[in-house]
Design a protein around this motif. Structure first.
Motif, PDB file in Angstrom:
ATOM      1  N   GLY A 247       0.795  -1.217   0.000  1.00 57.97           N
ATOM      2  CA  GLY A 247       0.000   0.000   0.000  1.00 57.97           C
ATOM      3  C   GLY A 247       0.829   1.269   0.000  1.00 57.97           C
ATOM      4  O   GLY A 247       0.354   2.325   0.449  1.00 57.97           O
ATOM      5  N   SER A 249       2.391   4.448  -1.675  1.00 55.94           N
ATOM      6  CA  SER A 249       2.213   5.337  -2.822  1.00 55.94           C
ATOM      7  C   SER A 249       3.414   6.255  -2.960  1.00 55.94           C
ATOM      8  O   SER A 249       4.292   6.321  -2.074  1.00 55.94           O
ATOM      9  CB  SER A 249       0.932   6.166  -2.655  1.00 55.94           C
ATOM     10  OG  SER A 249      -0.202   5.351  -2.583  1.00 55.94           O
ATOM     11  N   PHE A 300     -10.760   1.032  -6.655  1.00 56.04           N
ATOM     12  CA  PHE A 300      -9.845   2.042  -6.097  1.00 56.04           C
ATOM     13  C   PHE A 300      -9.976   3.347  -6.861  1.00 56.04           C
ATOM     14  O   PHE A 300      -9.925   3.377  -8.090  1.00 56.04           O
ATOM     15  CB  PHE A 300      -8.400   1.522  -6.192  1.00 56.04           C
ATOM     16  CG  PHE A 300      -7.368   2.513  -5.742  1.00 56.04           C
ATOM     17  CD1 PHE A 300      -7.268   2.900  -4.412  1.00 56.04           C
ATOM     18  CD2 PHE A 300      -6.479   3.068  -6.657  1.00 56.04           C
ATOM     19  CE1 PHE A 300      -6.315   3.810  -4.000  1.00 56.04           C
ATOM     20  CE2 PHE A 300      -5.517   3.977  -6.258  1.00 56.04           C
ATOM     21  CZ  PHE A 300      -5.436   4.346  -4.925  1.00 56.04           C
ATOM     22  N   ASP A 301     -10.197   4.454  -6.106  1.00 55.03           N
ATOM     23  CA  ASP A 301     -10.267   5.792  -6.700  1.00 55.03           C
ATOM     24  C   ASP A 301      -9.140   6.629  -6.091  1.00 55.03           C
ATOM     25  O   ASP A 301      -9.258   7.097  -4.948  1.00 55.03           O
ATOM     26  CB  ASP A 301     -11.624   6.425  -6.410  1.00 55.03           C
ATOM     27  CG  ASP A 301     -11.782   7.795  -7.074  1.00 55.03           C
ATOM     28  OD1 ASP A 301     -10.761   8.363  -7.520  1.00 55.03           O
ATOM     29  OD2 ASP A 301     -12.918   8.295  -7.128  1.00 55.03           O
ATOM     30  N   PRO A 302      -8.039   6.816  -6.803  1.00 50.10           N
ATOM     31  CA  PRO A 302      -6.893   7.530  -6.212  1.00 50.10           C
ATOM     32  C   PRO A 302      -7.212   8.960  -5.830  1.00 50.10           C
ATOM     33  O   PRO A 302      -6.651   9.496  -4.874  1.00 50.10           O
ATOM     34  CB  PRO A 302      -5.829   7.461  -7.314  1.00 50.10           C
ATOM     35  CG  PRO A 302      -6.590   7.252  -8.574  1.00 50.10           C
ATOM     36  CD  PRO A 302      -7.779   6.430  -8.200  1.00 50.10           C
ATOM     37  N   ARG A 304     -10.152  10.145  -4.719  1.00 48.71           N
ATOM     38  CA  ARG A 304     -10.900  10.112  -3.454  1.00 48.71           C
ATOM     39  C   ARG A 304      -9.967   9.755  -2.302  1.00 48.71           C
ATOM     40  O   ARG A 304     -10.013  10.355  -1.228  1.00 48.71           O
ATOM     41  CB  ARG A 304     -12.039   9.124  -3.536  1.00 48.71           C
ATOM     42  CG  ARG A 304     -12.911   9.092  -2.270  1.00 48.71           C
ATOM     43  CD  ARG A 304     -14.066   8.125  -2.462  1.00 48.71           C
ATOM     44  NE  ARG A 304     -13.537   6.776  -2.698  1.00 48.71           N
ATOM     45  CZ  ARG A 304     -14.246   5.784  -3.241  1.00 48.71           C
ATOM     46  NH1 ARG A 304     -15.501   6.006  -3.632  1.00 48.71           N
ATOM     47  NH2 ARG A 304     -13.725   4.593  -3.415  1.00 48.71           N
ATOM     48  N   GLU A 305      -9.082   8.801  -2.523  1.00 47.18           N
ATOM     49  CA  GLU A 305      -8.129   8.398  -1.477  1.00 47.18           C
ATOM     50  C   GLU A 305      -7.195   9.550  -1.136  1.00 47.18           C
ATOM     51  O   GLU A 305      -6.871   9.768   0.028  1.00 47.18           O
ATOM     52  CB  GLU A 305      -7.335   7.185  -1.937  1.00 47.18           C
ATOM     53  CG  GLU A 305      -8.119   5.902  -2.014  1.00 47.18           C
ATOM     54  CD  GLU A 305      -8.527   5.428  -0.625  1.00 47.18           C
ATOM     55  OE1 GLU A 305      -7.767   5.648   0.341  1.00 47.18           O
ATOM     56  OE2 GLU A 305      -9.622   4.838  -0.508  1.00 47.18           O
ATOM     57  N   SER A 306      -6.761  10.287  -2.157  1.00 47.14           N
ATOM     58  CA  SER A 306      -5.856  11.412  -1.914  1.00 47.14           C
ATOM     59  C   SER A 306      -6.549  12.506  -1.105  1.00 47.14           C
ATOM     60  O   SER A 306      -5.976  13.058  -0.167  1.00 47.14           O
ATOM     61  CB  SER A 306      -5.383  12.001  -3.245  1.00 47.14           C
ATOM     62  OG  SER A 306      -4.550  13.112  -3.038  1.00 47.14           O
ATOM     63  N   ALA A 308      -9.049  12.064   0.980  1.00 44.97           N
ATOM     64  CA  ALA A 308      -9.242  11.551   2.345  1.00 44.97           C
ATOM     65  C   ALA A 308      -7.938  11.632   3.131  1.00 44.97           C
ATOM     66  O   ALA A 308      -7.922  11.967   4.316  1.00 44.97           O
ATOM     67  CB  ALA A 308      -9.757  10.115   2.288  1.00 44.97           C
ATOM     68  N   TRP A 309      -6.826  11.334   2.459  1.00 44.14           N
ATOM     69  CA  TRP A 309      -5.538  11.361   3.131  1.00 44.14           C
ATOM     70  C   TRP A 309      -5.179  12.793   3.551  1.00 44.14           C
ATOM     71  O   TRP A 309      -4.712  13.024   4.666  1.00 44.14           O
ATOM     72  CB  TRP A 309      -4.471  10.823   2.186  1.00 44.14           C
ATOM     73  CG  TRP A 309      -3.135  10.661   2.841  1.00 44.14           C
ATOM     74  CD1 TRP A 309      -2.684   9.596   3.525  1.00 44.14           C
ATOM     75  CD2 TRP A 309      -2.075  11.639   2.865  1.00 44.14           C
ATOM     76  NE1 TRP A 309      -1.414   9.827   3.979  1.00 44.14           N
ATOM     77  CE2 TRP A 309      -1.003  11.068   3.574  1.00 44.14           C
ATOM     78  CE3 TRP A 309      -1.949  12.925   2.333  1.00 44.14           C
ATOM     79  CZ2 TRP A 309       0.176  11.751   3.794  1.00 44.14           C
ATOM     80  CZ3 TRP A 309      -0.756  13.593   2.545  1.00 44.14           C
ATOM     81  CH2 TRP A 309       0.301  13.008   3.265  1.00 44.14           C
ATOM     82  N   ARG A 312      -6.940  14.236   6.754  1.00 43.53           N
ATOM     83  CA  ARG A 312      -6.644  13.667   8.070  1.00 43.53           C
ATOM     84  C   ARG A 312      -5.988  14.686   8.990  1.00 43.53           C
ATOM     85  O   ARG A 312      -5.212  15.502   8.537  1.00 43.53           O
ATOM     86  CB  ARG A 312      -5.695  12.456   7.907  1.00 43.53           C
ATOM     87  CG  ARG A 312      -6.361  11.257   7.248  1.00 43.53           C
ATOM     88  CD  ARG A 312      -5.349  10.149   7.041  1.00 43.53           C
ATOM     89  NE  ARG A 312      -5.918   9.041   6.283  1.00 43.53           N
ATOM     90  CZ  ARG A 312      -5.238   8.000   5.860  1.00 43.53           C
ATOM     91  NH1 ARG A 312      -3.954   7.916   6.125  1.00 43.53           N
ATOM     92  NH2 ARG A 312      -5.821   7.021   5.190  1.00 43.53           N
TER      93      ARG A 312
END
Length: 312
Positions: A247, A249, A300-302, A304-306, A308-309, A312
């Motif tokens: 995991g 990136s 996986f949606d990069p 959306r993940e980006s 969310a990250w 934080r």
């Protein structure tokens, strides 16, 4: 007659040690023979150095303040009894003269230094330490990491000279290497100055330095970042292996403790491998099929993940 040392440094007679040091550093940089193009730069630099050497030493400064420019002509054992005429040293016919309770300084110097008593001979005490010199020593990152010996050639007032230099392992940019006694020659019996080599590390496309820490890019394949892998990483000391967690990136920093620049006097730096996920520029047909299949089945949606990250 020599210039007053306080005037040479441009300070008041009550200047403290910090003021003297600031004035010396400013003037030394301005008049250094390797920097200044003035024809008298070397003489001016020596004058500045001599003034600072005298005034920065409390005991020597006290003698200078008491006896003036010829303070070196007063032997240590006689200064306590010295009685200047009119309360201070005076000049007669271009010479500084003192009375010491009936003892003639000229005769005293003749006895001490082999001259005839009463001859009026004065010793020429013009000893002064030579000026320090400074030059740059350019190294690659690997050379700075390993250290070792090198012969360098520098052009100075006397022409080109070669020096054998021991480079400590793990030198950093801006660090100075001292070659004792390799600076400018002293005056009279004065000791030679020192030569300081200022380390300059060349830029390297592979390595970025942050003090003793070394930062490198770690290219990995998409599946290595997704599944994890153990891969080699470039470093100034070789190619150690680093574990890439699943995991990972681009931008993730992996730390290898103690794998940065050495430090003989303390803890070495660390090596930071910054993950950089790479994709095939021109995938083969089978690779393209597999990527297309992955695109169909993956949720996986990069983007959306980006987001969310970063939230934080």
């Amino acid at each position: 007659m020599a210039r007053d040392y306080y005037d040479v440094l441009g300070v008041n007679r009550d200047a403290d040690a910090d003021e003297l040091q600031r004035a010396f550093r400013m003037l030394a940089r301005r008049h250094h023979p390797d920097i200044s193009k003035a024809p008298d730069a070397e003489d001016r630099f020596k004058e500045i150095n001599e003034a600072y050497q005298v005034l920065s030493d409390p005991e020597t400064r006290r003698r200078y303040d008491r006896f003036g420019p010829d303070f070196r002509k007063i032997p240590e054992g006689y200064e306590g009894a010295a009685r200047p005429r009119d309360g201070g040293p005076s000049r007669e016919d271009g010479e500084w003269t003192f009375e010491t309770g009936g003892v003639d300084i000229g005769d005293l110097f003749g006895d001490l230094f082999g001259g005839r008593a009463g001859s009026g001979r004065r010793p020429s005490w013009t000893d002064a330490a030579g000026a320090d010199r400074e030059a740059e020593l350019t190294l690659t990152v690997e050379e700075a990491y390993r250290g070792g010996r090198r012969t360098i050639s520098l052009r100075g007032p006397g022409g080109v000279r070669s020096y054998d230099v021991t480079i400590p392992a793990g030198v950093v940019d801006g660090q100075r290497i001292r070659l004792a006694g390799q600076g400018a020659a002293g005056r009279g019996q004065g000791a030679a100055g020192d030569l300081y080599l200022v380390v300059r590390i060349e830029p390297d496309p592979r390595f970025r330095l942050d003090g003793r820490d070394v930062i490198v890019d770690l290219p990995i394949a998409p599946w290595e970042g997704a599944l994890g892998a153990e891969v080699p990483v470039d470093s100034p000391g070789g190619r150690p292996r680093v574990t890439v967690p699943p995991g990972s990136s681009s931008g993730r920093r992996l730390r290898l403790r103690g794998q940065g620049m050495p430090n003989a006097g303390g803890r070495p730096g660390d090596l930071y491998a910054v993950v950089k996920v790479m994709v095939p520029r021109d995938p083969a047909p089978r690779e393209r099929d597999l990527f297309e299949e992955l695109a169909k089945v993956s949720t996986f949606d990069p983007r959306r993940e980006s987001a969310a990250w970063h939230s934080r």
